[in-house]
Design a protein around this motif. Structure first.
Motif, PDB file in Angstrom:
ATOM      1  N   GLU A 119       0.974  -1.120   0.434  1.00 14.74           N
ATOM      2  CA  GLU A 119       0.269  -0.306  -0.072  1.00 14.74           C
ATOM      3  C   GLU A 119       0.357   0.846   0.260  1.00 14.74           C
ATOM      4  OE1 GLU A 119      -2.155  -0.047   3.155  1.00 14.74           O
ATOM      5  OE2 GLU A 119      -3.815  -2.087   2.586  1.00 14.74           O
ATOM      6  N   THR A 122       2.436   1.566  -3.096  1.00 18.05           N
ATOM      7  CA  THR A 122       0.870   2.236  -4.112  1.00 18.05           C
ATOM      8  C   THR A 122       0.663   3.460  -4.102  1.00 18.05           C
ATOM      9  OG1 THR A 122      -0.022  -0.018  -4.584  1.00 18.05           O
ATOM     10  CG2 THR A 122      -1.141   1.647  -5.383  1.00 18.05           C
ATOM     11  N   ASP A 123       1.147   4.185  -2.714  1.00 15.48           N
ATOM     12  CA  ASP A 123       0.843   5.478  -2.548  1.00 15.48           C
ATOM     13  C   ASP A 123       2.126   6.324  -3.096  1.00 15.48           C
ATOM     14  OD1 ASP A 123      -1.519   4.399  -1.195  1.00 15.48           O
ATOM     15  OD2 ASP A 123      -1.088   5.181   0.532  1.00 15.48           O
ATOM     16  N   GLY A 125       3.950   5.563  -5.361  1.00 17.00           N
ATOM     17  CA  GLY A 125       3.990   5.787  -6.354  1.00 17.00           C
ATOM     18  C   GLY A 125       2.876   7.180  -7.211  1.00 17.00           C
ATOM     19  N   THR A 126       1.588   7.277  -6.421  1.00 12.29           N
ATOM     20  CA  THR A 126       0.496   7.854  -6.505  1.00 12.29           C
ATOM     21  C   THR A 126       1.010   9.452  -5.894  1.00 12.29           C
ATOM     22  OG1 THR A 126      -1.830   6.456  -6.582  1.00 12.29           O
ATOM     23  CG2 THR A 126      -2.552   8.453  -6.250  1.00 12.29           C
ATOM     24  N   LEU A 127       1.324   9.369  -6.063  1.00 13.11           N
ATOM     25  CA  LEU A 127       2.231  10.767  -5.121  1.00 13.11           C
ATOM     26  C   LEU A 127       3.218  11.478  -5.983  1.00 13.11           C
ATOM     27  CD1 LEU A 127       2.325  10.784  -1.825  1.00 13.11           C
ATOM     28  CD2 LEU A 127       0.522  12.427  -2.656  1.00 13.11           C
ATOM     29  N   ASN A 128       4.196  11.265  -6.195  1.00 13.39           N
ATOM     30  CA  ASN A 128       5.138  10.675  -7.489  1.00 13.39           C
ATOM     31  C   ASN A 128       4.529  11.130  -8.769  1.00 13.39           C
ATOM     32  OD1 ASN A 128       7.626  10.634  -8.344  1.00 13.39           O
ATOM     33  ND2 ASN A 128       8.074   9.147  -9.159  1.00 13.39           N
ATOM     34  N   ALA A 129       2.937  10.200  -8.891  1.00  6.58           N
ATOM     35  CA  ALA A 129       2.508  10.567 -10.235  1.00  6.58           C
ATOM     36  C   ALA A 129       1.736  11.635 -10.721  1.00  6.58           C
ATOM     37  CB  ALA A 129       1.400   9.636 -11.269  1.00  6.58           C
ATOM     38  N   ALA A 130       1.229  12.871  -9.340  1.00  6.18           N
ATOM     39  CA  ALA A 130       0.656  13.575  -8.814  1.00  6.18           C
ATOM     40  C   ALA A 130       2.175  14.810  -9.365  1.00  6.18           C
ATOM     41  CB  ALA A 130      -0.077  13.999  -7.599  1.00  6.18           C
ATOM     42  N   GLU A 133       2.512  15.721 -12.435  1.00  6.57           N
ATOM     43  CA  GLU A 133       1.355  16.592 -12.880  1.00  6.57           C
ATOM     44  C   GLU A 133       1.769  17.002 -13.015  1.00  6.57           C
ATOM     45  OE1 GLU A 133      -3.532  15.968 -13.281  1.00  6.57           O
ATOM     46  OE2 GLU A 133      -2.350  14.198 -13.285  1.00  6.57           O
TER      47      GLU A 133
END
Length: 152
Positions: A119, A122-123, A125-130, A133
């Motif tokens: 988890e 995954t979190d 990775g999501t923060l890195n993508a944000a 962006e």
């Protein structure tokens, strides 16, 4: 991330400037190919973890392996009662009455296979993508402002 060139720590201490090609997470030091050869052939360093220098740029934090109270002592134990890492001296003085003190390697066994670890990965990775962006949007906004500046 900013790409900083990491220099060989051994060469640096000998007043030489050589770019590092590998990084030892145990020594917390970079090594050029020549110094890496010596490092890998030292008996004491046979169990050390050497990683590619490109990965070091992705490391965003550094966790010290040394005790904050006893700076010359390595953190070797985990106290489950206090949810804290401790050295031998801390264990003897501050955690004497604790029941659940185990070596760090035992406490960490299976962590990478745990649901919580997955988890967190995954979190992150999501923060890195944000972040990426937001960086892209920032660049577009700067470009748009530059275009508006030219028009005005």
């Amino acid at each position: 991330m900013a790409s900083n060139i990491l220099m060989c720590g051994t060469c640096d201490r000998r007043s030489k400037t050589t770019e590092a090609v590998k990084y030892c997470t145990d020594c917390e030091d970079g090594f050029c190919s020549e110094c890496l050869d010596f490092h890998e052939n030292m008996k004491v360093a046979t169990s050390y973890h050497v990683i590619d220098i490109k990965v070091v740029d992705e490391i965003t934090f550094n966790i010290s392996k040394f005790c904050k109270v006893h700076s010359d002592m390595v953190l070797e134990y985990f106290c489950s009662d206090h949810d804290a890492l401790c050295c031998r001296s801390c264990m003897a003085s501050y955690h004497r009455s604790c029941d659940k003190i185990i070596p760090v390697d035992v406490a960490a066994k299976g962590v990478k296979n745990s649901t919580m670890y997955e988890e967190i990965v995954t979190d992150v990775g999501t923060l890195n993508a944000a972040i990426i962006e937001l960086g892209d949007k920032r660049e577009k906004n700067i470009s748009s402002l530059d275009d508006s500046k030219v028009t005005v």
